[in-house]
Enzyme design. Structure first.
Site, PDB file in Angstrom:
ATOM      1  N   ARG A 223      -6.500  31.492  22.753  1.00 31.19           N
ATOM      2  CA  ARG A 223      -5.869  32.585  23.554  1.00 31.19           C
ATOM      3  C   ARG A 223      -4.225  33.731  23.073  1.00 31.19           C
ATOM      4  NH1 ARG A 223     -10.316  32.581  25.631  1.00 31.19           N
ATOM      5  NH2 ARG A 223     -10.543  32.117  27.943  1.00 31.19           N
ATOM      6  N   HIS A 271     -12.221  39.214  20.236  1.00 30.27           N
ATOM      7  CA  HIS A 271     -12.666  37.553  20.879  1.00 30.27           C
ATOM      8  C   HIS A 271     -13.954  37.842  20.910  1.00 30.27           C
ATOM      9  CE1 HIS A 271     -11.002  35.490  24.971  1.00 30.27           C
ATOM     10  NE2 HIS A 271     -12.337  35.866  24.228  1.00 30.27           N
TER      11      HIS A 271
HETATM   12  P1  NDP Z   1     -10.856  21.467  27.199  1.00 28.66           P
HETATM   13  O1  NDP Z   1     -10.463  21.333  27.834  1.00 28.66           O
HETATM   14  O2  NDP Z   1     -12.251  19.938  26.857  1.00 28.66           O
HETATM   15  O3  NDP Z   1     -10.249  20.725  25.177  1.00 28.66           O
HETATM   16  C1  NDP Z   1      -8.582  21.034  25.804  1.00 28.66           C
HETATM   17  C2  NDP Z   1      -7.905  20.130  24.431  1.00 28.66           C
HETATM   18  O4  NDP Z   1      -6.695  20.830  24.996  1.00 28.66           O
HETATM   19  C3  NDP Z   1      -8.157  18.385  25.185  1.00 28.66           C
HETATM   20  O5  NDP Z   1      -8.165  17.794  24.269  1.00 28.66           O
HETATM   21  C4  NDP Z   1      -6.716  18.098  26.401  1.00 28.66           C
HETATM   22  O6  NDP Z   1      -6.085  17.523  25.997  1.00 28.66           O
HETATM   23  C5  NDP Z   1      -5.591  19.234  25.282  1.00 28.66           C
HETATM   24  N1  NDP Z   1      -4.773  19.536  25.487  1.00 28.66           N
HETATM   25  C6  NDP Z   1      -4.866  20.518  26.865  1.00 28.66           C
HETATM   26  N2  NDP Z   1      -3.451  20.038  26.895  1.00 28.66           N
HETATM   27  C7  NDP Z   1      -2.834  20.276  25.585  1.00 28.66           C
HETATM   28  C8  NDP Z   1      -1.140  19.260  26.080  1.00 28.66           C
HETATM   29  N3  NDP Z   1       0.132  20.063  27.010  1.00 28.66           N
HETATM   30  N4  NDP Z   1      -0.578  19.378  24.895  1.00 28.66           N
HETATM   31  C9  NDP Z   1      -1.661  18.787  23.754  1.00 28.66           C
HETATM   32  N5  NDP Z   1      -3.188  18.561  24.264  1.00 28.66           N
HETATM   33  C10 NDP Z   1      -3.554  19.137  24.817  1.00 28.66           C
HETATM   34  O7  NDP Z   1     -11.341  22.152  25.812  1.00 28.66           O
HETATM   35  P2  NDP Z   1     -12.321  23.638  24.817  1.00 28.66           P
HETATM   36  O8  NDP Z   1     -12.206  22.291  24.133  1.00 28.66           O
HETATM   37  O9  NDP Z   1     -14.001  23.342  25.923  1.00 28.66           O
HETATM   38  O10 NDP Z   1     -11.992  24.977  25.476  1.00 28.66           O
HETATM   39  C11 NDP Z   1     -10.888  25.527  24.890  1.00 28.66           C
HETATM   40  C12 NDP Z   1     -10.079  26.473  24.848  1.00 28.66           C
HETATM   41  O11 NDP Z   1     -10.999  27.066  24.024  1.00 28.66           O
HETATM   42  C13 NDP Z   1     -10.504  27.213  25.956  1.00 28.66           C
HETATM   43  O12 NDP Z   1      -9.816  26.476  26.892  1.00 28.66           O
HETATM   44  C14 NDP Z   1     -10.377  27.988  25.914  1.00 28.66           C
HETATM   45  O13 NDP Z   1      -9.220  28.991  26.106  1.00 28.66           O
HETATM   46  C15 NDP Z   1     -10.531  28.413  23.927  1.00 28.66           C
HETATM   47  N6  NDP Z   1     -12.066  29.439  23.893  1.00 28.66           N
HETATM   48  C16 NDP Z   1     -12.032  30.447  23.482  1.00 28.66           C
HETATM   49  C17 NDP Z   1     -13.478  31.271  23.174  1.00 28.66           C
HETATM   50  C18 NDP Z   1     -13.378  32.509  22.510  1.00 28.66           C
HETATM   51  O14 NDP Z   1     -13.849  32.725  22.149  1.00 28.66           O
HETATM   52  N7  NDP Z   1     -12.320  32.507  21.712  1.00 28.66           N
HETATM   53  C19 NDP Z   1     -14.549  30.475  23.230  1.00 28.66           C
HETATM   54  C20 NDP Z   1     -14.480  29.504  24.429  1.00 28.66           C
HETATM   55  C21 NDP Z   1     -13.362  28.751  24.498  1.00 28.66           C
HETATM   56  P3  NDP Z   1      -6.997  16.223  26.981  1.00 28.66           P
HETATM   57  O15 NDP Z   1      -8.394  15.685  27.134  1.00 28.66           O
HETATM   58  O16 NDP Z   1      -5.781  14.562  26.217  1.00 28.66           O
HETATM   59  O17 NDP Z   1      -5.916  16.422  27.830  1.00 28.66           O
HETATM   60  C1  OXD Z   2     -13.905  31.243  27.132  1.00 26.18           C
HETATM   61  C2  OXD Z   2     -14.366  32.780  26.360  1.00 26.18           C
HETATM   62  O1  OXD Z   2     -13.398  30.394  27.581  1.00 26.18           O
HETATM   63  O2  OXD Z   2     -14.934  33.346  26.299  1.00 26.18           O
HETATM   64  O3  OXD Z   2     -15.248  30.741  27.318  1.00 26.18           O
HETATM   65  O4  OXD Z   2     -12.874  32.775  25.969  1.00 26.18           O
END
Ligand code: NDP
Ligand code: OXD
Length: 308
Positions: A223, A271
């Protein structure tokens, strides 16, 4: 009863056609033509207007139309209901394609070669092998782990940082604030795949950039609000960072006056790293409606207190 649908993209027609094929009995109301709000019992939405979802008195659950849910939690009036997100093979594959593409681009110094071409300059640059390159993935969740595994298969040294320790084959896991600096100190290509929460907002700041090896590069696909934009520009201008690939921004669409558009060390994409594919996601929406009506636990719920 009916499903409220709001997509932030031009793909609404595709969704409606897929709903017709996969769930012909489901009544889908496309925002803002919602009709009687009392007839809506589920919402599948992207970026709803703050206050919008409290207008539906019989809502049972809120389904994010993406993997991220920050677009929902920005609403101070979000009803206190179960919230689910998308976890899907096509969304993951698309993200992994983008991450691998950009990591290879940084690793193989494409921005520098593109610049040399503009100057008609024929010069081979020193090129480390993949196993001499460390890629650090912030956020080793569904998307980070898959991208990391594919990069391991290409021979990179991959490390990951998350809130809790992870077991992913051949990826060294660092966790929590205590291990952040050790992780950053090795990350020559830093990929951000964190969810946006109060703990991760502004995490890509001057301090973070200063901890990276000099000349590191950044791929932010999470983000825009993870990045302190002025700190990123300063890190690029001082050559602490060599390049940044940015797919997400604080303000989208990226305004024409943004310095990122024309910065020679920044690659901008709109995006588009990944998106939710109705062909494979409608079945999980329909299943979650069934589960909610039957009082069963939903698939892919998020932790409302953690915000992801
Ligand atoms: P997940 O919830 O599966 O993974 C999130 C990861 O971040 C986990 O490993 C979590 O750790 C870690 N995390 C969360 N908070 C913290 C913190 N405070 N400190 C350290 N690590 C942290 O999410 P996804 O992998 O499915 O997606 C990630 C992000 O990708 C989405 O939230 C979205 O914003 C972005 N996205 C962007 C897209 C684009 O087109 N640009 C498309 C899709 C998604 P733990 O598991 O230990 O809690
Ligand atoms: C998502 C994105 O969160 O597209 O799926 O950013």
């Amino acid at each position: 009863m009916a499903l409220l649908f709001k997509s932030g993209s031009t793909r609404t027609q595709w969704w409606l056609e897929e709903f017709k094929t996969q769930a012909p009995d489901l009544e889908v109301r496309v925002w803002p033509e919602v009709g009687n709000t009392a007839e809506i019992d589920f919402a599948l939405v992207w970026l709803p207007e703050p206050g919008e979802l409290k207008r539906y008195p019989n809502l049972k659950a809120i389904f994010s139309l993406g993997a991220g849910v920050d677009h929902l939690f920005r609403d101070p009036d979000l009803p206190k209901l179960p919230v689910t997100r998308v976890v899907d093979v096509n969304l993951t594959r698309r993200m992994t394609e983008y991450v691998v593409l950009q990591v290879l681009r940084h690793h193989r110094q494409s921005p520098a070669y593109e610049e040399q071409q503009r100057r008609s300059q024929w010069q081979e640059l020193k090129q480390p092998a993949a196993d001499q390159r460390t890629v650090g993935i912030m956020g080793l969740g569904v998307l980070g782990a898959d991208s990391g595994e594919k990069l391991v298969n290409l021979g990179f040294n991959v490390i990951g940082w998350s809130r809790t320790k992870k077991q992913v084959a051949k990826i060294k896991s660092y966790a929590g604030t205590a291990e952040l600096d050790a992780f950053l100190g090795q990350s020559e290509i830093l990929v951000c795949l964190l969810p946006l929460t109060r703990d991760t907002e502004d995490i890509l700041n001057a301090r973070t950039f200063a901890k990276l090896p000099r000349g590191a590069s950044l791929v932010n696909v999470a983000r825009g609000a993870h990045v302190v934009e002025s700190d990123l520009i300063a890190a690029l201008d001082s050559e602490q960072l060599s390049h940044a690939t940015l797919d997400v921004f604080r303000k989208e669409p990226l305004p024409p006056e943004s310095p990122f558009w024309l910065h020679p060390k920044v690659t901008v994409t709109p995006h588009c790293a990944s998106y939710t594919d109705p062909r494979t996601v409608i079945s999980q929406v329909v299943e979650n409606m069934r589960r909610a009506r039957a009082g069963e636990p939903l698939l892919h719920t998020v932790d409302i207190t953690l915000g992801y």
